[in-house]
Design a protein around this motif. Sequence first.
Motif, PDB file in Angstrom:
ATOM      1  N   VAL A  22       0.865  -1.177   0.000  1.00 40.19           N
ATOM      2  CA  VAL A  22       0.000   0.000   0.000  1.00 40.19           C
ATOM      3  C   VAL A  22       0.899   1.224   0.000  1.00 40.19           C
ATOM      4  N   VAL A  23       0.621   2.162  -0.899  1.00 38.97           N
ATOM      5  CA  VAL A  23       1.400   3.398  -0.984  1.00 38.97           C
ATOM      6  C   VAL A  23       0.461   4.570  -0.698  1.00 38.97           C
ATOM      7  N   ASN A  24       0.777   5.340   0.317  1.00 43.08           N
ATOM      8  CA  ASN A  24      -0.029   6.512   0.642  1.00 43.08           C
ATOM      9  C   ASN A  24       0.644   7.767   0.089  1.00 43.08           C
ATOM     10  N   VAL A  25      -0.085   8.492  -0.757  1.00 38.59           N
ATOM     11  CA  VAL A  25       0.433   9.748  -1.300  1.00 38.59           C
ATOM     12  C   VAL A  25      -0.523  10.869  -0.879  1.00 38.59           C
ATOM     13  N   ASN A  26      -0.327  11.364   0.325  1.00 36.62           N
ATOM     14  CA  ASN A  26      -1.047  12.536   0.847  1.00 36.62           C
ATOM     15  C   ASN A  26      -2.506  12.299   1.210  1.00 36.62           C
ATOM     16  N   SER A  27      -2.952  11.059   1.298  1.00 32.44           N
ATOM     17  CA  SER A  27      -4.319  10.798   1.727  1.00 32.44           C
ATOM     18  C   SER A  27      -4.420  10.947   3.241  1.00 32.44           C
ATOM     19  N   ARG A  28      -5.217  11.884   3.687  1.00 35.77           N
ATOM     20  CA  ARG A  28      -5.399  12.085   5.123  1.00 35.77           C
ATOM     21  C   ARG A  28      -6.024  10.851   5.766  1.00 35.77           C
ATOM     22  N   LEU A  29      -7.026  10.280   5.111  1.00 36.25           N
ATOM     23  CA  LEU A  29      -7.670   9.100   5.668  1.00 36.25           C
ATOM     24  C   LEU A  29      -6.683   7.952   5.785  1.00 36.25           C
ATOM     25  N   CYS A  30      -5.837   7.780   4.778  1.00 37.17           N
ATOM     26  CA  CYS A  30      -4.863   6.686   4.842  1.00 37.17           C
ATOM     27  C   CYS A  30      -3.847   6.925   5.958  1.00 37.17           C
ATOM     28  N   TRP A  31      -3.401   8.187   6.118  1.00 39.43           N
ATOM     29  CA  TRP A  31      -2.486   8.489   7.222  1.00 39.43           C
ATOM     30  C   TRP A  31      -3.123   8.127   8.565  1.00 39.43           C
ATOM     31  N   ASP A  32      -4.378   8.530   8.761  1.00 41.19           N
ATOM     32  CA  ASP A  32      -5.067   8.227  10.019  1.00 41.19           C
ATOM     33  C   ASP A  32      -5.205   6.720  10.223  1.00 41.19           C
ATOM     34  N   THR A  33      -5.470   6.010   9.136  1.00 39.22           N
ATOM     35  CA  THR A  33      -5.619   4.555   9.219  1.00 39.22           C
ATOM     36  C   THR A  33      -4.294   3.890   9.538  1.00 39.22           C
ATOM     37  N   LEU A  34      -3.212   4.377   8.941  1.00 36.96           N
ATOM     38  CA  LEU A  34      -1.889   3.815   9.244  1.00 36.96           C
ATOM     39  C   LEU A  34      -1.498   4.098  10.690  1.00 36.96           C
ATOM     40  N   ALA A  35      -1.881   5.267  11.194  1.00 42.32           N
ATOM     41  CA  ALA A  35      -1.571   5.573  12.590  1.00 42.32           C
ATOM     42  C   ALA A  35      -2.332   4.661  13.539  1.00 42.32           C
ATOM     43  N   ARG A  36      -3.543   4.289  13.165  1.00 37.97           N
ATOM     44  CA  ARG A  36      -4.383   3.480  14.054  1.00 37.97           C
ATOM     45  C   ARG A  36      -4.176   1.984  13.852  1.00 37.97           C
ATOM     46  N   GLY A  51      -1.675   0.594  11.646  1.00 35.75           N
ATOM     47  CA  GLY A  51      -0.429   0.294  10.951  1.00 35.75           C
ATOM     48  C   GLY A  51       0.249  -0.964  11.434  1.00 35.75           C
ATOM     49  N   SER A  52       0.222  -1.199  12.722  1.00 36.98           N
ATOM     50  CA  SER A  52       0.887  -2.382  13.270  1.00 36.98           C
ATOM     51  C   SER A  52       0.262  -3.650  12.729  1.00 36.98           C
ATOM     52  N   ARG A  53      -1.067  -3.705  12.678  1.00 34.83           N
ATOM     53  CA  ARG A  53      -1.749  -4.899  12.167  1.00 34.83           C
ATOM     54  C   ARG A  53      -1.558  -5.045  10.657  1.00 34.83           C
ATOM     55  N   LEU A  54      -1.676  -3.924   9.950  1.00 35.88           N
ATOM     56  CA  LEU A  54      -1.524  -3.985   8.504  1.00 35.88           C
ATOM     57  C   LEU A  54      -0.126  -4.434   8.097  1.00 35.88           C
ATOM     58  N   SER A  55       0.886  -3.965   8.828  1.00 31.91           N
ATOM     59  CA  SER A  55       2.267  -4.262   8.451  1.00 31.91           C
ATOM     60  C   SER A  55       2.632  -5.725   8.638  1.00 31.91           C
ATOM     61  N   ASN A  56       1.796  -6.478   9.334  1.00 33.64           N
ATOM     62  CA  ASN A  56       2.067  -7.906   9.502  1.00 33.64           C
ATOM     63  C   ASN A  56       1.927  -8.675   8.196  1.00 33.64           C
ATOM     64  N   SER A  57       1.116  -8.143   7.259  1.00 26.90           N
ATOM     65  CA  SER A  57       0.886  -8.873   6.008  1.00 26.90           C
ATOM     66  C   SER A  57       1.056  -8.018   4.760  1.00 26.90           C
ATOM     67  N   ILE A  58       1.217  -6.691   4.931  1.00 31.29           N
ATOM     68  CA  ILE A  58       1.288  -5.781   3.794  1.00 31.29           C
ATOM     69  C   ILE A  58       2.498  -4.861   3.955  1.00 31.29           C
ATOM     70  N   HIS A  59       3.216  -4.631   2.873  1.00 28.89           N
ATOM     71  CA  HIS A  59       4.294  -3.639   2.889  1.00 28.89           C
ATOM     72  C   HIS A  59       3.667  -2.249   2.777  1.00 28.89           C
ATOM     73  N   LEU A  60       3.940  -1.409   3.750  1.00 27.45           N
ATOM     74  CA  LEU A  60       3.340  -0.074   3.816  1.00 27.45           C
ATOM     75  C   LEU A  60       4.366   0.987   3.450  1.00 27.45           C
ATOM     76  N   TYR A  61       3.983   1.885   2.541  1.00 29.84           N
ATOM     77  CA  TYR A  61       4.853   2.985   2.124  1.00 29.84           C
ATOM     78  C   TYR A  61       4.054   4.285   2.192  1.00 29.84           C
ATOM     79  N   SER A  62       4.737   5.362   2.522  1.00 31.51           N
ATOM     80  CA  SER A  62       4.092   6.669   2.508  1.00 31.51           C
ATOM     81  C   SER A  62       5.053   7.712   1.978  1.00 31.51           C
TER      82      SER A  62
END
Length: 810
Positions: free
Chosen positions: A527-541, A543-554
Motif C-alpha cells: 500500500v502506498v499513501n500519497v497525501n491521503s489524510r484518511l490513509c495516514w489516520d488509518t496507518l496511525a491506528r 499500521g501495526s496490524r496492517l504491516s504484519n501482512s502488507i508492505h506499507l509505504y508513505s
Amino acid sequence: MQFSTLGRMLERLVRSVKGKLRANASGADVEGMVVRTDESRAGGGEGLACISLADSGLFDRGWYLSMYEDVARHGVDPLDHYLNNGWREGRSPSAFFDARWYLYHYKDVMEASVEPLNHYLSNGFAEGRMPNPFFDDEWYIGTIEREFDEKDLTSYAIYLKRGLASGHSPLPELQPLYWARKDVPADAYGQYKRLVAAMRPWWERFGRAKVAILAALYSPYEDSSLLSNAGSDAIEKFIGFLELAWTENAPPGPLFQESYYERVLWNRGIVRQPGETLLQHYLRAGFDLRLVPTANFDDAAYYQQNPDIDPSFCWGFEHFIKNGVFEGRRSTRAPRPVIAQLMMQGNDREARINNWKYFLSSCGESLELDGVYQRVSHYAKVVDDIFRSSAFGETMRRAVRIEPAIGDPEDISDVLVPPFHDARDMARRALRERLLQAHYDTVVCVPWIRTGGADLVACQISQAIRDARPDESVLIVRTDQPHFDRPEWVPHGVSVIDASDIFKCLPPIDAQLLLYGMLMGLAPTRVVNVNSRLCWDTLARFGSRLSNSIHLYSYLFCWDHTPRGFRAGYPSEFFPETAHNLSAIFTDTVYLKNELDGIYRPPASIRDRIIPLFSPAKTDVIGPAMVEVSVGRAKHRRRWKVLWAGRLDRQKRFDLVQEIAKAMPDVDFLCWGSALLDAPPNHEKTPVNLKLHEGFSSYDELPLDDADLWLFTSEWEGMPTLLVELAHRGVSIVASAVGGVPELIDEETGWPVNQVRSIDAYVSAIRESLASPAQRVARAVKLRERARARHSMASYVKQISEVLNNEGAV
C-alpha cells in the motif's frame, strides 16, 4: 411551442442582453431590456414578431374549443375568435399562456390595450416576462447565483436560459419532485408546458395553496401502471397523475389513502358534491376541516414527539407533509425499523430526499424503490406484524414480570434490524460495488487527483510500479474528495476509483475501520499513501496490524507553514507515529530526509528506510532548449517577458509576484493559476504589466519559447514537479531557494534567491538574468542535463525496482 421556436426566442433574449450591455458601456440611456419590435413586425424583419400565433405553439385550437364550448357550438374559427373577442373576454389561447393573468400581472400591457399573446411573442419574452403564474420568480432567484451575463435578466428569463436544462423547479412546492428525477428530459421545455397544462385546472379551481398540498401528498414512487406513458420520470408521472385524478379517483400515495379518507367522511357524516373525487373533496373542504386522510399519520403523537410544533399556530399534518417528512420526523407512535441510510453526498438535499423515501417505504405501500428502501418496506411490515401478534404481547408481559425495567412495549420507537441498522455495513456494500477486482497487488491512496505535484507523483509511482512489475495490478483510490481533474495522468492499465463519498458518510473512526477492512480484504502486496489524510489516520491506528501482512509505504513532501510561520503538516504529525510500521518513507528531496533525521534522530533501522525518490518529468522532451529559442526571439520584442504559474495560495506567494511586477514596469509578467486552498488574492493590487490567466492543462500551452525566464516564488516546498518539467524543457529559472529546490536550481543551473521574502532580491536576480543572455542559455542547458540525469522516468523506475526487490528482506 416548437423547440426551434424556443431556440430563436432564447437567441433573441441573449442578443438583447448583449445589446443592452453594449449600450450601457457606451453611455446610452436604455430603457428595458430590448428594443421594441413593432417596427420589425410592420416591416417583416427579424425577430419573434414574425412568428404567427398559429406557429408559435402557444395557441392550442383543440384546447380552446374544449375549454370554450360556446365557440365550438357556433362553429367559429378559434384563432379568429380569440383575436377578435376572446382575449378581451379574459379567455386564454392555450393552457400554457394565461391571457387574463398576463394582463392583470403586467399593468402596462393592460393599459396599452394590446392583445397579450402577441405582446409576449414580440416583446414580453425578451423582457423576461412570464406567460403564466406557474413560476415563482422571487423564490427562484434566491436559489441560484446570477452569471455575469445575467445581471439584466429576470429570473424567468434565467430559468428558460439554463434552469430548465439544469432540472430546476419552477415552484418551491414542486422542488422535491424535481429532486427525485434522475435525468432531465431532452425536451424540458415541452415537459414544462405539459406540466403547466396539467396543473392549471387544479390551480384555477383550488388555488395555489391547495395545489401545494396536492404536490405534498403526491409520491413519485408509487406504482405508475395506471398512468399512460409516464415512464420513470417523477415530473412526467406527476403530469399523468394530475390528468387522471382530475376525472377519477386515483391514489396520490401513502399520505392520502382513499379508503381511509372515505371512512373519515362516513364517520363524520360528510357528503361529497356530485362528481367530486375524494381528492378533490379533500382540497376543497377536507384540508380546511383538518381531516387527516391517512392511517400513516397520528396528530396527537406528532405533537407529543415534536414539542417545537405549536398546534395553535401550525397543524401537525400540514407541517409533516411540507417539512417534517423531509426532516426525518416520526409520523406515528408505531415502532419503525432502523435501517441505515448512506448520505453519499452529505448535503441537505440528499438527506431530505432520503428521509422522504424512508417514510414512504416504511408505509408498506407498493413502491417503485429499490435497494435499502425495499428492506424498509419489508421490515416495516415484519415489525408491525410482530408487535400486533398476541405471542409478542404475552412474551412482553412475562418479561416485564421478570424485569420491570423493560417497560411498556408501546414506548418502543425504534427496532434495530441487523446488519442494516449499521451504516458501516451499507458502506462496506457500497465500497465492494466500486471495486472491480477482489485482489490488487498494489493500492495507492490519494486524497484526490487535481492539478498538484503530489497528485502527479501518485500517478507516476503507479506507472513506475507497473513498469517494474508489469504482471501486477495497481489500484488508485481517491479517499478524501471526488476531484478527478487529470484523468489523463492515470497510467494505462491502472484502475482508479472514487470512494470519498462513502468514507465521508461515516464518522472518522468508522471510515478508518472501513479503509482498514478494504486493505485487508484486497490483500495487496503493498500500500502506498500519497497525501491521503484518511490513509495516514488509518496507518496511525492500524499500521501495526496492517504491516504484519502488507508492505506499507508513505510519501512525505514538505511541511506546511502556518500564517505565523510555524511548521505544520504530515511530516510532524505522522512520521514519528507511523515510521516504525512503514517499509519505507519516500521523500521527493534529500533535504527532507536530512530534516527528518536531524529533528527526530530516528534509529538507524528507521533512518535507512527514508528514501528520496527523484520525481520524473511526465514525458521526455526533445529538441533545443527553450531558452535558446527565446533568446533568438527576444531581439524582435520590445519588452522583456517573465512567466509564472502556480496555485494562488499563500504558499506560492503570488502577492510577491504582484509587487515584483510593480517594481519592474518595463517587464511583462504572464501568470497562470487559480486559488485552491486559500482565498483568492487581491486583484486590485495587480499592476497593468501583469496578466493572470486560468490554470493550464499542458506545458505546450505556455509560450516557453518566447519568454525570457521563469519566476518561482514559493515560500516553502519539497521538489516542485513544475520545476522538474521546466528543467527538462531547458527554461531559464529564477527560483526561491527553499526546501529541495536548491538540489535542482543553484548558481550553476539558474538564479536561486535566498532572501525569499525580499522583493529587491527577486528583482536583482531577474535583472542579472535578463542582462546576460549567454548565461541564461548556459545555466539552462546545465539545468536540463541535471534534470535528465536525475529526474527521468528510467531513473525513477530503477529506484522503485530497488525498493520492490528489497521487500523480501524487510
